[in-house]
Design a protein around this motif. Sequence first.
Motif, short mmCIF file in Angstrom:
data_model
loop_
_atom_site.label_atom_id
_atom_site.label_comp_id
_atom_site.label_asym_id
_atom_site.label_seq_id
_atom_site.Cartn_x
_atom_site.Cartn_y
_atom_site.Cartn_z
N MET A 195 0.83 -1.21 0.00
CA MET A 195 0.00 0.00 0.00
C MET A 195 0.86 1.26 0.00
O MET A 195 1.88 1.32 0.69
CB MET A 195 -0.91 0.03 1.23
N SER A 196 0.43 2.24 -0.77
CA SER A 196 1.06 3.56 -0.77
C SER A 196 0.07 4.57 -0.19
O SER A 196 -1.15 4.45 -0.40
CB SER A 196 1.44 3.99 -2.19
N GLN A 197 0.57 5.54 0.52
CA GLN A 197 -0.31 6.56 1.07
C GLN A 197 0.32 7.95 0.90
O GLN A 197 1.54 8.10 0.83
CB GLN A 197 -0.61 6.32 2.55
N GLY A 198 -0.53 8.96 0.81
CA GLY A 198 -0.06 10.33 0.69
C GLY A 198 -1.19 11.29 0.94
O GLY A 198 -2.36 10.90 1.08
N SER A 199 -0.86 12.56 0.99
CA SER A 199 -1.88 13.58 1.24
C SER A 199 -1.43 14.91 0.66
O SER A 199 -0.26 15.10 0.32
CB SER A 199 -2.14 13.72 2.74
N TYR A 200 -2.38 15.82 0.57
CA TYR A 200 -2.08 17.20 0.19
C TYR A 200 -3.10 18.08 0.90
O TYR A 200 -4.26 18.13 0.51
CB TYR A 200 -2.16 17.39 -1.33
#
Length: 457
Positions: A195-200
């Motif tokens: 799983m990859s995760q990120g935000s902005y």
Amino acid sequence: MSESNRRDFIRTATGAGLALSAAGSALAARGGKAVQSGRVLGANDRINVGVIGVGGRGSYVAHEFQTYGDKNNNACQITAVCDVYEKRKRLAAEHFKAKGYLDYRELLNQPDLDAVIVATPDHWHAKIALDAMDRGKDVYCEKPMCHTNEEIKQLVNTVKETKRVFQVGSQTTSADQWWKAKKAIADGMIGKMIMSQGSYHRNSNEGEWNWPIEASAGPDGKGDDFIDWKMWLGPAPKRSYDADRFFRFRKYWDYSGGIATDLFYHVVAPLNICWPEAQFPHKVSAGGGIYVFKDEREVPDTFHLIADYPAGHSLVLSSSMANSHHIPGLIRGHEGTIIMVDHGQFERPTEFISVIPEVQRHFVKGEKPTVTAMGGEKYKFGTEPIKIPVDNSVDMMTAHIDNFIKCMHTREKPHLDVETGARAQSVINLAVASYREGKVKFWDDKNWKASDKPAKA
């Protein structure tokens, strides 16, 4: 404008007397018209660059290109600018001592122009890029790469046909941390990717994208106040002039995907670089809403997506324009986790990336627990967190321009080439469709389009 008419607009170059081929996905689809090859660049030739769209972002990118040229033996220069707003066009032309145009097709007709920067509203990106490549120009296209799924395929095919250099302008992809992470994953430091995760995230009292409106400007304006509204609308549905739509276009679906296209592109694109290969999604769902900024906007101020990929991993992204707290940008594997941006800001430098091995603790009564790597004896990276230094000697914007300019000479693929850009664009487009339609969307890999059902094998 109907969907069929919109497609026709994309495929057909408008404007009598201008020798532009249609912007289709293949030469046959464009009526079989031959494309121009462009100037062959020598190792020391200065590259002439035109800028289409010189609002805030376009002016900034143009300045960065000019600065790069000035500092690198006149490697490039801004020689032409275009904007449908007379004031912007005039000011940019004066600043760069360049030719100025209201109609981008006239700019593309300059035979001495080697490359164009496309920094218009999103709904014009593909049309202008396609026309530019048909005219023998290399393209630096601001993110998002395009606005529709049909345009994804058209751009990929046209780059192949014309052999032009096409770089998507998400400058963070030229930062070192993504390439270090790619090597770490290839070396086996996290095992099977899960799983990859990120935000902005960011916050605004005025409301996101509520940029200043110049009230005197419009299609009836004189001199500096003139805006060619019909040209600005282009392939979008026809409507009367609306200053909010012109100056704050990212709030409206006809011209933008909001958070997804403006901000998530800076997250999805570098993640695709980290992965063993850039990938199309299998299934995408999205949610969110307009929770705080209840003005004229159509796009949500809070947005999140979950995507599943055929290779057997997932993507989770979070964003709000009403809260500035990020989550770390990382990729989880069965045998370890790699953290690329612990502060969570994908467009900000970081001093190092971290690899945290997954471990097992073995307990024996009366003895100190022993720790072993989840990967077993074959896992050669130990059990303690590892910091891998990142090279920040060149800022990411300069590195991205440098990569584009050098690729113009070598004809190699740039960091964010059209194929990688297409895979980032697809998950974003499906997320927008999922949010707007209130349903899970699937990617039809055979036909490169969204579907309500999984494609048949």
